[in-house]
Design a protein around this motif. Structure first.
Motif, PDB file in Angstrom:
ATOM      1  N   GLU A 185       8.197   1.544   2.832  1.00  0.00           N
ATOM      2  CA  GLU A 185       7.536   1.416   1.530  1.00  0.00           C
ATOM      3  C   GLU A 185       8.548   1.655   0.418  1.00  0.00           C
TER       4      GLU A 185
ATOM      5  N   GLU B 181       6.456   2.034   9.057  1.00  0.00           N
ATOM      6  CA  GLU B 181       5.953   1.322   7.874  1.00  0.00           C
ATOM      7  C   GLU B 181       6.016   2.200   6.621  1.00  0.00           C
ATOM      8  N   VAL B 182       5.867   3.518   6.788  1.00  0.00           N
ATOM      9  CA  VAL B 182       5.993   4.438   5.645  1.00  0.00           C
ATOM     10  C   VAL B 182       7.456   4.481   5.192  1.00  0.00           C
TER      11      VAL B 182
ATOM     12  N   TYR C  99       9.417   7.294   0.177  1.00  0.00           N
ATOM     13  CA  TYR C  99       9.499   8.630   0.766  1.00  0.00           C
ATOM     14  C   TYR C  99      10.684   9.409   0.194  1.00  0.00           C
TER      15      TYR C  99
ATOM     16  N   SER D 164       0.821  -1.206   0.000  1.00  0.00           N
ATOM     17  CA  SER D 164       0.000   0.000   0.000  1.00  0.00           C
ATOM     18  C   SER D 164       0.861   1.264   0.000  1.00  0.00           C
ATOM     19  N   ASP D 165       0.188   2.383  -0.323  1.00  0.00           N
ATOM     20  CA  ASP D 165       0.893   3.663  -0.406  1.00  0.00           C
ATOM     21  C   ASP D 165       0.363   4.592   0.678  1.00  0.00           C
ATOM     22  N   ASN D 166       1.123   4.714   1.758  1.00  0.00           N
ATOM     23  CA  ASN D 166       0.772   5.612   2.862  1.00  0.00           C
ATOM     24  C   ASN D 166       1.731   6.794   2.951  1.00  0.00           C
ATOM     25  N   THR D 167       2.587   6.934   1.964  1.00  0.00           N
ATOM     26  CA  THR D 167       3.604   7.977   1.948  1.00  0.00           C
ATOM     27  C   THR D 167       3.004   9.308   1.498  1.00  0.00           C
TER      28      THR D 167
END
Length: 122
Positions: free
Chosen positions: A48, A44-45, A57, A3-6
């Motif tokens: 990624e 966790e970011v 990031y 997933s993309d939480n950045t």
């Protein structure tokens, strides 16, 4: 990849300006760490990755730096180093995100400041 939480590069831009506000030239690796620390990015970011294997990031922070340099708010004194310009100091770090979210109109505004060399605030 997952997933993309950045945060987006748009969200990184104001923080990049704040990190460089002291006027010192900094290597990208130092900028990555300082921005991540200021934004308190979750572990966790920080883990990624994009398809190339690079951390997402840092990839986005590098794009933020590139866009700010294109707009005349940062300069590249040497390879993989950035420094805030006088124009970068003019643009309030809290408002730079809005300028870039406006797309081409915002970039035109930033470019106009750079072309004029307008170091004064209205």
């Amino acid at each position: 990849m997952g997933s993309d939480n950045t945060p987006t590069s748009d969200e990184f831009r104001p923080v990049v300006l704040r990190v460089l506000a002291d006027g010192k030239a900094r290597p990208l690796r130092e900028i990555y760490r300082a921005v991540a620390d200021q934004m308190k990015l979750a572990p966790e970011v920080l883990e990624e990755r994009v398809s190339s294997g690079e951390h997402r990031y840092s990839h986005r922070i590098r794009w933020a730096c590139s866009a700010l340099a294109f707009g005349g708010l940062l300069e590249r004194p040497k390879r993989a180093h950035y420094k805030i310009t006088e124009n970068g100091r003019v643009v309030d770090a809290r408002e730079v995100g809005e300028l870039f979210r406006e797309g081409h109109a915002g970039m035109a505004c930033v470019a106009g400041i750079s072309r004029r060399g307008d170091h004064t605030q209205s």
